[in-house]
Design an enzyme around this catalytic site. Structure first.
Site, PDB file in Angstrom:
ATOM      1  N   LYS A 290       1.093   3.704  -3.248  1.00  0.00           N
ATOM      2  CA  LYS A 290       1.217   4.367  -3.023  1.00  0.00           C
ATOM      3  C   LYS A 290       2.176   6.483  -3.566  1.00  0.00           C
ATOM      4  O   LYS A 290       1.602   6.620  -4.403  1.00  0.00           O
ATOM      5  CB  LYS A 290       0.102   4.850  -1.487  1.00  0.00           C
ATOM      6  CG  LYS A 290      -1.116   4.627  -1.852  1.00  0.00           C
ATOM      7  CD  LYS A 290      -1.942   5.106  -2.179  1.00  0.00           C
ATOM      8  CE  LYS A 290      -3.378   4.390  -1.723  1.00  0.00           C
ATOM      9  NZ  LYS A 290      -4.826   5.168  -2.590  1.00  0.00           N
TER      10      LYS A 290
ATOM     11  N   GLU B 180       4.300   2.028  -0.398  1.00  0.00           N
ATOM     12  CA  GLU B 180       4.752   2.254  -1.800  1.00  0.00           C
ATOM     13  C   GLU B 180       4.219   1.825  -2.929  1.00  0.00           C
ATOM     14  O   GLU B 180       4.774   2.658  -3.786  1.00  0.00           O
ATOM     15  CB  GLU B 180       6.106   0.787  -2.473  1.00  0.00           C
ATOM     16  CG  GLU B 180       7.116   0.604  -0.481  1.00  0.00           C
ATOM     17  CD  GLU B 180       7.839   2.306  -0.644  1.00  0.00           C
ATOM     18  OE1 GLU B 180       7.525   3.087  -1.271  1.00  0.00           O
ATOM     19  OE2 GLU B 180       9.032   1.434   0.009  1.00  0.00           O
TER      20      GLU B 180
ATOM     21  N   ASN C 140     -15.024  -0.897  13.394  1.00  0.00           N
ATOM     22  CA  ASN C 140     -13.923  -1.935  14.525  1.00  0.00           C
ATOM     23  C   ASN C 140     -14.227  -2.035  16.047  1.00  0.00           C
ATOM     24  O   ASN C 140     -15.197  -1.992  16.147  1.00  0.00           O
ATOM     25  CB  ASN C 140     -12.830  -2.169  14.481  1.00  0.00           C
ATOM     26  CG  ASN C 140     -11.998  -3.428  13.257  1.00  0.00           C
ATOM     27  OD1 ASN C 140     -12.924  -3.808  12.652  1.00  0.00           O
ATOM     28  ND2 ASN C 140     -11.076  -3.907  13.856  1.00  0.00           N
TER      29      ASN C 140
ATOM     30  N   TYR D 111       0.845  -1.332  -0.263  1.00  0.00           N
ATOM     31  CA  TYR D 111       0.036   0.303   0.239  1.00  0.00           C
ATOM     32  C   TYR D 111       0.492   1.033  -0.179  1.00  0.00           C
ATOM     33  O   TYR D 111       0.517   2.395  -0.811  1.00  0.00           O
ATOM     34  CB  TYR D 111      -0.807  -0.547   0.935  1.00  0.00           C
ATOM     35  CG  TYR D 111      -1.625   1.416   1.841  1.00  0.00           C
ATOM     36  CD1 TYR D 111      -3.045   0.932   0.595  1.00  0.00           C
ATOM     37  CD2 TYR D 111      -1.525   2.018   2.777  1.00  0.00           C
ATOM     38  CE1 TYR D 111      -3.933   2.319   0.515  1.00  0.00           C
ATOM     39  CE2 TYR D 111      -2.529   3.777   2.262  1.00  0.00           C
ATOM     40  CZ  TYR D 111      -3.359   3.139   1.725  1.00  0.00           C
ATOM     41  OH  TYR D 111      -4.386   3.770   2.010  1.00  0.00           O
TER      42      TYR D 111
ATOM     43  N   VAL E  30     -12.064   2.296  13.426  1.00  0.00           N
ATOM     44  CA  VAL E  30     -13.116   3.620  14.341  1.00  0.00           C
ATOM     45  C   VAL E  30     -14.208   2.752  13.941  1.00  0.00           C
ATOM     46  O   VAL E  30     -15.228   2.265  14.517  1.00  0.00           O
ATOM     47  CB  VAL E  30     -13.546   5.286  13.265  1.00  0.00           C
ATOM     48  CG1 VAL E  30     -14.701   5.258  13.686  1.00  0.00           C
ATOM     49  CG2 VAL E  30     -12.314   5.730  13.367  1.00  0.00           C
TER      50      VAL E  30
HETATM   51  P1  NAD Z   1     -13.160   1.752   0.339  1.00  0.00           P
HETATM   52  O1  NAD Z   1     -12.010   0.609   0.142  1.00  0.00           O
HETATM   53  O2  NAD Z   1     -13.661   2.147   0.780  1.00  0.00           O
HETATM   54  O3  NAD Z   1     -12.769   2.057  -0.934  1.00  0.00           O
HETATM   55  C1  NAD Z   1     -11.913   2.002  -2.231  1.00  0.00           C
HETATM   56  C2  NAD Z   1     -12.720   1.472  -3.826  1.00  0.00           C
HETATM   57  O4  NAD Z   1     -12.486   1.405  -4.255  1.00  0.00           O
HETATM   58  C3  NAD Z   1     -14.258   0.574  -3.178  1.00  0.00           C
HETATM   59  O5  NAD Z   1     -15.123   0.834  -3.983  1.00  0.00           O
HETATM   60  C4  NAD Z   1     -13.451  -0.330  -4.276  1.00  0.00           C
HETATM   61  O6  NAD Z   1     -14.167  -1.252  -4.701  1.00  0.00           O
HETATM   62  C5  NAD Z   1     -12.315   0.417  -5.549  1.00  0.00           C
HETATM   63  N1  NAD Z   1     -11.801  -0.805  -5.841  1.00  0.00           N
HETATM   64  C6  NAD Z   1     -10.314  -1.428  -5.420  1.00  0.00           C
HETATM   65  N2  NAD Z   1      -9.977  -1.567  -6.018  1.00  0.00           N
HETATM   66  C7  NAD Z   1     -10.316  -1.353  -7.376  1.00  0.00           C
HETATM   67  C8  NAD Z   1      -9.531  -1.418  -8.867  1.00  0.00           C
HETATM   68  N3  NAD Z   1      -8.856  -2.417  -8.940  1.00  0.00           N
HETATM   69  N4  NAD Z   1     -10.777  -1.197  -9.696  1.00  0.00           N
HETATM   70  C9  NAD Z   1     -11.964  -0.694  -9.543  1.00  0.00           C
HETATM   71  N5  NAD Z   1     -11.854  -0.247  -8.212  1.00  0.00           N
HETATM   72  C10 NAD Z   1     -11.231  -0.452  -7.403  1.00  0.00           C
HETATM   73  O7  NAD Z   1     -11.703   2.895   1.137  1.00  0.00           O
HETATM   74  P2  NAD Z   1     -11.363   4.519   0.806  1.00  0.00           P
HETATM   75  O8  NAD Z   1     -11.401   4.879   2.677  1.00  0.00           O
HETATM   76  O9  NAD Z   1     -13.095   5.203   0.301  1.00  0.00           O
HETATM   77  O10 NAD Z   1     -10.697   5.246   0.741  1.00  0.00           O
HETATM   78  C11 NAD Z   1     -10.463   5.617  -0.868  1.00  0.00           C
HETATM   79  C12 NAD Z   1      -9.293   6.280  -1.360  1.00  0.00           C
HETATM   80  O11 NAD Z   1      -8.777   7.029  -0.995  1.00  0.00           O
HETATM   81  C13 NAD Z   1      -8.060   5.165  -1.404  1.00  0.00           C
HETATM   82  O12 NAD Z   1      -7.404   5.201  -2.601  1.00  0.00           O
HETATM   83  C14 NAD Z   1      -7.959   5.365  -0.176  1.00  0.00           C
HETATM   84  O13 NAD Z   1      -6.187   4.568  -0.783  1.00  0.00           O
HETATM   85  C15 NAD Z   1      -7.372   7.193  -0.183  1.00  0.00           C
HETATM   86  N6  NAD Z   1      -7.002   7.454   1.167  1.00  0.00           N
HETATM   87  C16 NAD Z   1      -8.597   7.051   2.299  1.00  0.00           C
HETATM   88  C17 NAD Z   1      -7.868   7.077   3.463  1.00  0.00           C
HETATM   89  C18 NAD Z   1      -8.968   7.155   4.119  1.00  0.00           C
HETATM   90  O14 NAD Z   1      -8.990   7.578   6.020  1.00  0.00           O
HETATM   91  N7  NAD Z   1     -10.199   6.728   4.424  1.00  0.00           N
HETATM   92  C19 NAD Z   1      -7.301   7.424   3.990  1.00  0.00           C
HETATM   93  C20 NAD Z   1      -6.096   7.391   3.299  1.00  0.00           C
HETATM   94  C21 NAD Z   1      -5.897   7.975   1.701  1.00  0.00           C
HETATM   95  N1  UDP Z   2      -6.497  -0.672  16.046  1.00  0.00           N
HETATM   96  C1  UDP Z   2      -7.026  -1.389  16.773  1.00  0.00           C
HETATM   97  N2  UDP Z   2      -7.168  -1.599  17.144  1.00  0.00           N
HETATM   98  C2  UDP Z   2      -8.448  -1.948  15.851  1.00  0.00           C
HETATM   99  C3  UDP Z   2      -8.281  -1.625  14.363  1.00  0.00           C
HETATM  100  C4  UDP Z   2      -6.995  -1.263  14.822  1.00  0.00           C
HETATM  101  O1  UDP Z   2      -5.978  -0.807  18.231  1.00  0.00           O
HETATM  102  O2  UDP Z   2      -9.805  -3.421  15.902  1.00  0.00           O
HETATM  103  C5  UDP Z   2      -5.018   0.015  15.621  1.00  0.00           C
HETATM  104  C6  UDP Z   2      -4.225  -0.571  14.414  1.00  0.00           C
HETATM  105  O3  UDP Z   2      -3.170  -0.691  15.518  1.00  0.00           O
HETATM  106  C7  UDP Z   2      -3.669   0.971  14.564  1.00  0.00           C
HETATM  107  C8  UDP Z   2      -4.958   2.005  14.483  1.00  0.00           C
HETATM  108  O4  UDP Z   2      -5.421   1.628  14.857  1.00  0.00           O
HETATM  109  O5  UDP Z   2      -2.317   1.601  15.000  1.00  0.00           O
HETATM  110  C9  UDP Z   2      -5.555   2.962  13.046  1.00  0.00           C
HETATM  111  O6  UDP Z   2      -5.454   1.531  12.510  1.00  0.00           O
HETATM  112  P1  UDP Z   2      -6.490   1.221  10.459  1.00  0.00           P
HETATM  113  O7  UDP Z   2      -5.999  -0.032  10.196  1.00  0.00           O
HETATM  114  O8  UDP Z   2      -8.032   2.306  11.523  1.00  0.00           O
HETATM  115  O9  UDP Z   2      -5.641   2.872  10.222  1.00  0.00           O
HETATM  116  P2  UDP Z   2      -3.891   2.511  10.019  1.00  0.00           P
HETATM  117  O10 UDP Z   2      -3.088   1.960  11.076  1.00  0.00           O
HETATM  118  O11 UDP Z   2      -3.379   2.449   8.049  1.00  0.00           O
HETATM  119  O12 UDP Z   2      -3.835   4.485   9.959  1.00  0.00           O
END
Ligand code: NAD
Ligand code: UDP
Length: 309
Positions: free
Chosen positions: A147, A145, A188, A143, A186
């Site tokens: 990105k 790398e 979870n 994820y 969140v």
């Molecule tokens: P999500 O998993 O709900 O949404 C991702 C969407 O992409 C899903 O609908 C999935 O079906 C689709 N998808 C995955 N692989 C695909 C492919 N090969 N072709 C077509 N569609 C595909 O996650 P999200 O939280 O909505 O995240 C959306 C974007 O924002 C992602 O790129 C994620 O890396 C980025 N992002 C989100 C967060 C966050 O906290 N929510 C933080 C950092 C970056």
């Molecule tokens: N985490 C946790 N309990 C859970 C899921 C996640 O304590 O049930 C922790 C996880 O180890 C991390 C933080 O919560 O330190 C955020 O995790 P998340 O998977 O939401 O996002 P990211 O690690 O990608 O920021």
């Protein structure tokens, strides 16, 4: 404007589609429904300005659009580690396909990058100028790398082909339509609290994250896409920093749950801390988050209460 949203059936993507439709745009949503759900966009399917296409961004696509938001990629650690090679392909091939499309239609293209590019940061809060501390061969690397490589591609297309890019680094964002089995902290904690199950803290719970409510993030996306002063990378997130223990306790208080808190092993390479420096977004976009964690968690809890009963 015709706007393409890849990953538009996911958590963030569906909120973005809603906002674009409300703003009067025409929206094409591409998604392979890996982690997204049709239910997230069910209310849009009959809308005359909305179109859903089931497609994988690894394969090229042709569509006449003015703007592209590239969000397609699984975002929760269990989902992106489920098939790590597919995750890298989605980030890298998806970026190439979006950039190729943007080049052909001379459109503006925004990449949903992530605070994960900072890895386990040695600087807190993280400004955009920080290059990060990422393990290139660990479980999270597919994820992180992927990105990072997508960012590289965006800036190479910008320098070499004058493609009009925007790169946003999103910090942990939460809200309604997160998948209940998504595995992120969140969702979870809320689902566990509402079901009366133990809240699972990984490690000792002293690691920190900064949580942004989805509406604030989408407002930032729209402002960033609309302006022409900067191309990024730009941090968007809420600088409020909380330990996972604090988050668990807040979730218990707001749900009124009597669940216990239990400890589970800390996953490898789990970042110790994360907090955005949003000076640039404040200055250029006049943007700052408006929803405090307690308020946003309350709204998210209401969503899950209705969903899981
Ligand atoms: P999500 O998993 O709900 O949404 C991702 C969407 O992409 C899903 O609908 C999935 O079906 C689709 N998808 C995955 N692989 C695909 C492919 N090969 N072709 C077509 N569609 C595909 O996650 P999200 O939280 O909505 O995240 C959306 C974007 O924002 C992602 O790129 C994620 O890396 C980025 N992002 C989100 C967060 C966050 O906290 N929510 C933080 C950092 C970056
Ligand atoms: N985490 C946790 N309990 C859970 C899921 C996640 O304590 O049930 C922790 C996880 O180890 C991390 C933080 O919560 O330190 C955020 O995790 P998340 O998977 O939401 O996002 P990211 O690690 O990608 O920021």
């Amino acid at each position: 404007m015709r706007v393409l949203v890849t990953g538009g059936a996911g958590f963030l993507g569906s909120h973005l589609c809603d906002r674009l439709i409300a703003d009067g745009q025409e929206v094409v949503c591409i998604d392979n429904l890996f982690t997204g759900q049709k239910a997230n966009i069910a209310h849009l399917l009959d809308h005359p300005r909305f179109e859903f296409v089931r497609h994988d961004v690894i394969d090229p696509f042709k569509v006449e659009v003015d703007r592209i938001y590239n969000l397609a990629c699984p975002a929760s650690p269990p989902h992106y580690q489920y098939n790590p090679i597919k995750t890298i392909k989605t980030s890298v091939m998806g970026a190439i396909n979006c950039l190729g499309l943007a080049k052909r239609v001379r459109g503006r293209v925004l990449q949903a990058s992530t605070s994960e590019v900072y890895g386990n940061p040695q600087v807190n809060p993280q400004p955009e100028s920080y290059w990060g501390n990422v393990n290139p061969i660990g479980k999270r690397s597919c994820y992180d790398e992927g990105k990072r490589c997508a960012e590289t591609l965006f800036f190479d297309y910008y320098r070499e082909n004058k493609v009009d890019i925007r790169v946003v680094r999103i910090f942990n964002t939460y809200g309604p339509r997160m998948h209940e089995a998504d595995g992120r902290v969140v969702s979870n904690f809320i689902v566990q609290a509402l079901r009366g199950e133990p809240l699972t803290i990984y490690g000792d719970g002293s690691q920190t994250r900064s949580f942004c409510y989805v509406d604030d993030l989408i407002e930032g996306f729209i402002r960033f896409m609309a302006q022409t002063k900067i191309v990024g990378p730009l941090n968007l997130g809420n600088p409020g920093e909380f330990t996972m223990r604090e988050l668990a306790e807040m979730t218990l208080k707001l749900t009124g749950s009597r669940s216990r808190i239990v400890r589970r092993p800390l996953p490898p390479d789990d970042p110790r801390q994360r907090r955005p420096d949003i000076t640039l977004a404040k200055k250029v976009l006049k943007w700052k988050p408006t929803v405090e964690l307690e308020e946003g968690l309350g709204r998210t809890i209401e969503y899950f209460r209705k969903k899981i009963g």
